[in-house]
Design a protein around this motif. Sequence first.
Motif, mmCIF file in Angstrom:
data_model
loop_
_atom_site.group_PDB
_atom_site.id
_atom_site.type_symbol
_atom_site.label_atom_id
_atom_site.label_comp_id
_atom_site.label_asym_id
_atom_site.label_seq_id
_atom_site.Cartn_x
_atom_site.Cartn_y
_atom_site.Cartn_z
ATOM 1 N N GLU A 175 164.689 -49.760 64.378
ATOM 2 C CA GLU A 175 164.028 -49.321 65.601
ATOM 3 C C GLU A 175 163.098 -50.429 66.129
ATOM 4 O O GLU A 175 163.049 -50.697 67.325
ATOM 5 C CB GLU A 175 163.233 -48.038 65.295
ATOM 6 C CG GLU A 175 162.491 -47.450 66.471
ATOM 7 C CD GLU A 175 163.417 -47.010 67.592
ATOM 8 O OE1 GLU A 175 164.615 -46.760 67.303
ATOM 9 O OE2 GLU A 175 162.957 -46.951 68.749
ATOM 10 N N ALA A 185 163.401 -53.588 65.605
ATOM 11 C CA ALA A 185 164.218 -54.670 66.147
ATOM 12 C C ALA A 185 164.640 -54.323 67.584
ATOM 13 O O ALA A 185 164.610 -55.170 68.482
ATOM 14 C CB ALA A 185 165.443 -54.885 65.271
ATOM 15 N N HIS A 186 164.999 -53.047 67.738
ATOM 16 C CA HIS A 186 165.423 -52.601 69.067
ATOM 17 C C HIS A 186 164.282 -52.735 70.069
ATOM 18 O O HIS A 186 164.450 -53.239 71.175
ATOM 19 C CB HIS A 186 165.908 -51.154 68.993
ATOM 20 C CG HIS A 186 166.017 -50.510 70.323
ATOM 21 N ND1 HIS A 186 166.909 -50.958 71.285
ATOM 22 C CD2 HIS A 186 165.361 -49.466 70.884
ATOM 23 C CE1 HIS A 186 166.789 -50.216 72.366
ATOM 24 N NE2 HIS A 186 165.857 -49.301 72.156
ATOM 25 N N LYS A 199 163.634 -56.242 70.971
ATOM 26 C CA LYS A 199 164.624 -56.765 71.918
ATOM 27 C C LYS A 199 164.377 -56.193 73.305
ATOM 28 O O LYS A 199 164.517 -56.890 74.303
ATOM 29 C CB LYS A 199 166.033 -56.396 71.444
ATOM 30 C CG LYS A 199 166.480 -57.278 70.298
ATOM 31 C CD LYS A 199 167.899 -56.941 69.907
ATOM 32 C CE LYS A 199 168.324 -57.754 68.702
ATOM 33 N NZ LYS A 199 169.617 -57.301 68.205
ATOM 34 N N ASN A 200 163.996 -54.923 73.346
ATOM 35 C CA ASN A 200 163.716 -54.287 74.628
ATOM 36 C C ASN A 200 162.525 -54.961 75.303
ATOM 37 O O ASN A 200 162.556 -55.245 76.497
ATOM 38 C CB ASN A 200 163.424 -52.804 74.397
ATOM 39 C CG ASN A 200 163.913 -51.976 75.546
ATOM 40 O OD1 ASN A 200 165.032 -52.175 76.020
ATOM 41 N ND2 ASN A 200 163.057 -51.085 76.037
ATOM 42 N N LEU A 229 161.503 -57.975 74.679
ATOM 43 C CA LEU A 229 161.918 -59.326 75.089
ATOM 44 C C LEU A 229 162.683 -59.264 76.407
ATOM 45 O O LEU A 229 162.530 -60.139 77.269
ATOM 46 C CB LEU A 229 162.789 -59.958 74.002
ATOM 47 C CG LEU A 229 162.011 -60.428 72.773
ATOM 48 C CD1 LEU A 229 162.972 -60.871 71.676
ATOM 49 C CD2 LEU A 229 161.060 -61.563 73.132
ATOM 50 N N ALA A 230 163.512 -58.207 76.540
ATOM 51 C CA ALA A 230 164.271 -58.052 77.783
ATOM 52 C C ALA A 230 163.306 -57.845 78.950
ATOM 53 O O ALA A 230 163.505 -58.385 80.045
ATOM 54 C CB ALA A 230 165.240 -56.885 77.660
ATOM 55 N N MET A 231 162.215 -57.051 78.710
ATOM 56 C CA MET A 231 161.210 -56.848 79.755
ATOM 57 C C MET A 231 160.516 -58.153 80.087
ATOM 58 O O MET A 231 160.302 -58.478 81.243
ATOM 59 C CB MET A 231 160.178 -55.808 79.311
ATOM 60 C CG MET A 231 160.706 -54.394 79.341
ATOM 61 S SD MET A 231 159.419 -53.210 78.886
ATOM 62 C CE MET A 231 158.494 -53.148 80.410
ATOM 63 N N GLN A 272 161.670 -61.087 79.660
ATOM 64 C CA GLN A 272 162.639 -61.920 80.376
ATOM 65 C C GLN A 272 162.684 -61.512 81.858
ATOM 66 O O GLN A 272 162.670 -62.373 82.762
ATOM 67 C CB GLN A 272 164.019 -61.756 79.749
ATOM 68 C CG GLN A 272 165.049 -62.698 80.355
ATOM 69 C CD GLN A 272 166.425 -62.403 79.794
ATOM 70 O OE1 GLN A 272 166.814 -61.242 79.643
ATOM 71 N NE2 GLN A 272 167.156 -63.451 79.466
ATOM 72 N N ALA A 273 162.715 -60.185 82.092
ATOM 73 C CA ALA A 273 162.794 -59.710 83.469
ATOM 74 C C ALA A 273 161.541 -60.103 84.260
ATOM 75 O O ALA A 273 161.623 -60.574 85.392
ATOM 76 C CB ALA A 273 162.981 -58.193 83.484
ATOM 77 N N ILE A 274 160.368 -59.919 83.634
ATOM 78 C CA ILE A 274 159.110 -60.254 84.320
ATOM 79 C C ILE A 274 159.056 -61.743 84.631
ATOM 80 O O ILE A 274 158.731 -62.163 85.747
ATOM 81 C CB ILE A 274 157.893 -59.831 83.467
ATOM 82 C CG1 ILE A 274 157.786 -58.307 83.453
ATOM 83 C CG2 ILE A 274 156.602 -60.457 83.992
ATOM 84 C CD1 ILE A 274 156.792 -57.755 82.451
ATOM 85 N N THR A 294 161.576 -63.931 84.815
ATOM 86 C CA THR A 294 162.604 -64.320 85.796
ATOM 87 C C THR A 294 162.196 -63.892 87.200
ATOM 88 O O THR A 294 162.292 -64.668 88.153
ATOM 89 C CB THR A 294 163.951 -63.686 85.437
ATOM 90 O OG1 THR A 294 164.178 -63.871 84.048
ATOM 91 C CG2 THR A 294 165.087 -64.321 86.205
ATOM 92 N N GLN A 328 157.294 -45.677 78.854
ATOM 93 C CA GLN A 328 157.701 -46.440 80.045
ATOM 94 C C GLN A 328 156.712 -46.244 81.185
ATOM 95 O O GLN A 328 156.367 -47.195 81.881
ATOM 96 C CB GLN A 328 159.099 -45.984 80.493
ATOM 97 C CG GLN A 328 160.215 -46.671 79.696
ATOM 98 C CD GLN A 328 161.555 -46.501 80.381
ATOM 99 O OE1 GLN A 328 161.817 -45.463 80.984
ATOM 100 N NE2 GLN A 328 162.398 -47.520 80.257
ATOM 101 N N TYR A 387 159.863 -45.122 87.029
ATOM 102 C CA TYR A 387 159.432 -44.603 85.732
ATOM 103 C C TYR A 387 158.883 -43.190 85.877
ATOM 104 O O TYR A 387 158.874 -42.410 84.923
ATOM 105 C CB TYR A 387 158.357 -45.500 85.101
ATOM 106 C CG TYR A 387 158.881 -46.846 84.636
ATOM 107 C CD1 TYR A 387 160.173 -46.958 84.107
ATOM 108 C CD2 TYR A 387 158.087 -47.980 84.707
ATOM 109 C CE1 TYR A 387 160.639 -48.199 83.688
ATOM 110 C CE2 TYR A 387 158.546 -49.207 84.287
ATOM 111 C CZ TYR A 387 159.828 -49.307 83.773
ATOM 112 O OH TYR A 387 160.296 -50.518 83.361
#
Lengths: 618, 129
Positions: free
Chosen positions: A430, A432-433, A436-437, A439-441, A443-445, A447, A517, A589
């Motif tokens: 969990e 790790a998930h 990653k989530n 990190l994805a956020m 990355q989005a912020i 970018t 969220q 959200y």
Amino acid sequence: MTLHAKLGADVGQTDSLRMADLFCLHDWASTPLGRREIWPPVLRTTVDLMLGSLHPMCVLWGPRRLFLYNDGYAEILGSRHPGALGRPTEEVWPELWGDLGPLIDRTFRGESFAFRDHPLTMTRNGFEEQVWYDFAYSPIRDERGEVVGLLNVTSDCTARVQAQRERDGAIERLRVGEGRLAALVEASPDSLYTMSPDWQEMRTLHGRGFIADTDAPCVRWMDAYLFPEDQAGIRRTVEAAVARTEPFELEHRVRLADGSEGWIFSRAVPVTDAAGRVTEWFGMAADVTARHRAVEQLRESEAFMRGVLASSNDCIKVLDLDARLTFMSEGGQRVMEVSDFNALEGCPWPSFWEGAGNIAAREAIASARAGVACSFQGYANTMRGNRRYWDVQVSPILGADGRPERILSISRDITDLKAAEEARAVLVQELAHRMKNTLAMVQAIVTQTLRQARSMEEGRTAVSQRLSALGRAQDILTRSNFTEADIHEVIAVTIDPHRVAEDRIAWSGPSLTLTAQQALGLSLATHELATNAAKYGALSNETGRVTMSWRVEDGAFAFDWVESGGPPVAPPEGRGFGSKLIERIVASYFDGEGRLDFDPSGIRFRLTGVPGGTAVEA
Amino acid sequence: MGQSFHPEQVAVLVVEDDALLRAEAVDLCIEAGFTTHEARTADQAIRVLEHHPEIRVLFTDIEMEGSMDGLKLAHAVRERWPPVAILITSGRRMVTQADLPENGLFFAKPYPPDDIVAALNAIAARIAP
């Protein structure tokens, strides 16, 4: 022989007719004595005297020692009677002649002899007989004083001598026996005691050093030797033995010579007189203190081991080499929920294991039989059918010859550990998930920010500030296990780096739980608004104010950001990531809408939606 | 590639329940020149597909609320709209080829934007008229 028998039967009568008859009938004329009528008076007188006596006597007459005897003596001659009459003595007693001849000669020279219990070996009946005789040799003198004969008065004392010898032998044997017994008693380390027939009185006790001696009769012997609490029990045993008059044995506690506590093994036997009455009890007591202590220690050590086994929650089992159960510890029966081990005894142990555990158990047994310990983990049900996960160690128990004799199996219930491990694995997954989530956020912020940045400098600042806001929001979520957060806390934490003066930023509203969220989104939105206010809006001068308020009405959530007192507001030339974040992303959200209003008197932002992110639009 | 194609003629549907991630994915596709639709849930995605037959690429996350997750959506789409190419992403699961519909592509989150763009371009090139 008939004659001899008849003669024997008449012994005891006052007249000795038989020998007298033989004297009459004998052909004296053909002997050196000549006819009886011409015998010298001393011979006739002596023979008459002899024949008239019941006592065995014989007369040896003349140089040839002619043998004359009475009825009493006839018996002594055995088969030589009556042929011995009138014959030379040497021929009558050839076996004795060598011994007696010299004495006879000396008697003829005038000496007298008396012998008592004289041993002789006779062959009068054709075989050797050991006999004992008392006899007295007296010379017979004629009227001139010459020794002409010998009178022998004798008696057979064989029976008496033999009885005497037997008694002496018996006494000797008794003496030897007693000596041995005394030596035995002396050699034994046991104490010896004698008691009165009713055991009321101790007569003697030789303590051999380990218990005190008693030299004089004593009625308070129990107090001397026994501890008060033991007396009643010992008395009962003694009384029962006394009533039965049988030997008894008892191991009991005693006071040792040094006053300390010891143990003796006591055995007593009743001693009876000829009438069968008990005259006393004789007993021996061995000091068994050391053995008793060893036994006690062994018992304690066994109790200790039992206690250890019972208190361990490990299931400790002993199997035979065919893997059949022979023992299970008390604690083991508890964890295995065994109500009756007898029902399990002899059962094949591997059959308790399911699936892979069964194979592992069989392999472990094979390994232990080969002398090698091994371990495995697996599932097995308790006797009540509860599934448990066990950590199992199987090892050989070696015999004296060093070869596996039995098998020890120790199983530990690690169900909870296993569950915790599994939970940890899930948690790691969990985490790790989430990472990653996140990190994805990030990355989005990053970018999104860089996509709109006019310079690297501006982009770098914006990225740092937004990630910092995201980080603070994450802190709140971390505290609440990543699932939810209170709106007050979210606002307070987000606004904190932007605060300029105590009263210029204010917020109010009910306590409200936000989803993870929503918390992240509202935090990012508030950060964007505050950043913008500090740059261009109400917080960019000394007087402006920001007021936040929220409410929930009929299940609808509304949040307002209102700026006042700032410089006049001009709508921006283009909408950046900040606006998109505020209006679209955060609104999403909350399953609602976000509206940014560039009112000239101050920027206003209204967010509407569903609190707690309950409903998802279908 | 060497082959000319017009990305704007190829519509992409982005399905992602997180608004921030969805916004970024949408921007990524638009920037690459594709016509882009978006949906928060699988059910929304099905409705969008029903109204926009021009959609040729499904780019979906796996974890999402609603009646089905991204994998189920992907299989449903393969069933109903066989020509639609499928890209799947997830931060939670390592998805194997066996889990995916035929020709589906998997990208672990966070994914490099260029990989997505390259995949979209390859699809566009393949289906270009």
